[in-house]
Design a protein around this motif. Sequence first.
Motif, mmCIF file in Angstrom:
data_model
loop_
_atom_site.group_PDB
_atom_site.id
_atom_site.type_symbol
_atom_site.label_atom_id
_atom_site.label_comp_id
_atom_site.label_asym_id
_atom_site.label_seq_id
_atom_site.Cartn_x
_atom_site.Cartn_y
_atom_site.Cartn_z
ATOM 1 N N TYR A 10 0.893 -0.775 -0.227
ATOM 2 C CA TYR A 10 -0.582 -0.369 -0.103
ATOM 3 C C TYR A 10 1.258 1.263 -0.220
ATOM 4 C CZ TYR A 10 -3.847 -3.738 1.153
ATOM 5 O OH TYR A 10 -4.886 -4.603 1.480
ATOM 6 N N THR A 11 0.937 2.295 -0.838
ATOM 7 C CA THR A 11 2.290 3.346 -1.126
ATOM 8 C C THR A 11 1.308 4.274 -1.744
ATOM 9 O OG1 THR A 11 2.948 2.672 -4.121
ATOM 10 C CG2 THR A 11 4.028 1.104 -1.472
ATOM 11 N N SER A 12 1.582 5.247 -1.500
ATOM 12 C CA SER A 12 1.167 7.104 -2.295
ATOM 13 C C SER A 12 2.214 7.205 -3.185
ATOM 14 C CB SER A 12 2.165 7.805 -1.057
ATOM 15 O OG SER A 12 1.528 7.340 0.070
ATOM 16 N N SER A 13 3.555 6.751 -3.550
ATOM 17 C CA SER A 13 4.049 6.700 -4.756
ATOM 18 C C SER A 13 4.767 5.431 -5.283
ATOM 19 C CB SER A 13 4.330 8.343 -4.975
ATOM 20 O OG SER A 13 5.831 7.966 -3.841
ATOM 21 N N THR A 40 9.190 2.030 -2.906
ATOM 22 C CA THR A 40 7.848 2.617 -2.140
ATOM 23 C C THR A 40 8.101 3.430 -1.581
ATOM 24 O OG1 THR A 40 7.541 0.682 -1.342
ATOM 25 C CG2 THR A 40 6.587 0.436 -2.703
ATOM 26 N N ARG A 41 6.547 4.132 -1.537
ATOM 27 C CA ARG A 41 6.635 5.267 -0.660
ATOM 28 C C ARG A 41 5.524 5.555 0.006
ATOM 29 N NH1 ARG A 41 8.378 10.510 -1.996
ATOM 30 N NH2 ARG A 41 6.050 11.340 -2.331
ATOM 31 N N ARG A 42 4.871 5.064 1.556
ATOM 32 C CA ARG A 42 4.061 5.558 1.497
ATOM 33 C C ARG A 42 3.640 7.092 2.396
ATOM 34 N NH1 ARG A 42 0.694 1.118 5.584
ATOM 35 N NH2 ARG A 42 -1.470 2.073 5.288
ATOM 36 N N ASP A 43 3.334 7.696 2.233
ATOM 37 C CA ASP A 43 2.504 9.683 3.229
ATOM 38 C C ASP A 43 1.716 9.785 3.974
ATOM 39 O OD1 ASP A 43 5.117 9.753 1.567
ATOM 40 O OD2 ASP A 43 3.561 10.883 -0.413
ATOM 41 N N GLU A 44 1.098 7.800 4.065
ATOM 42 C CA GLU A 44 -0.343 7.955 5.105
ATOM 43 C C GLU A 44 0.312 6.646 6.407
ATOM 44 O OE1 GLU A 44 -3.129 7.375 3.579
ATOM 45 O OE2 GLU A 44 -2.772 9.246 2.077
ATOM 46 N N ARG A 48 6.020 5.289 7.630
ATOM 47 C CA ARG A 48 6.447 5.426 6.761
ATOM 48 C C ARG A 48 7.474 5.475 6.006
ATOM 49 N NH1 ARG A 48 3.186 11.222 7.226
ATOM 50 N NH2 ARG A 48 1.563 10.480 8.525
#
Length: 98
Positions: A10-13, A40-44, A48
């Motif tokens: 589950y990623t933001s970008s 991958t990066r998750r901002d939420e 993080r």
Amino acid sequence: MRGFSENQFYTSSYAVGTAEFRQFIGPDSYVFLFADQAYTRRDEGPDRRPDQPTGLGTGLSFRTPAGLFQFVYSMGRARSQPFELRTSKIHFGLTSRF
């Protein structure tokens, strides 16, 4: 990504790169080795930190009367999953034209 379960990330970008080496054994048939590398990066949420999952594997692709069949055996490594035989995956698919 090959080597991982569906919806594992589950990623933001994200960004994904693939290298695939094919040896043709017929007009529409080949065996192959591949490497998939992602960022991958998750901002939420609470976790993080970025991750760099890697998928490695081999496969076979050939033409059938129903379409192009592909069978892949792969293993993946990520922050939460090391390279292990028990976490390897088998992916298969059929691509047909009509």
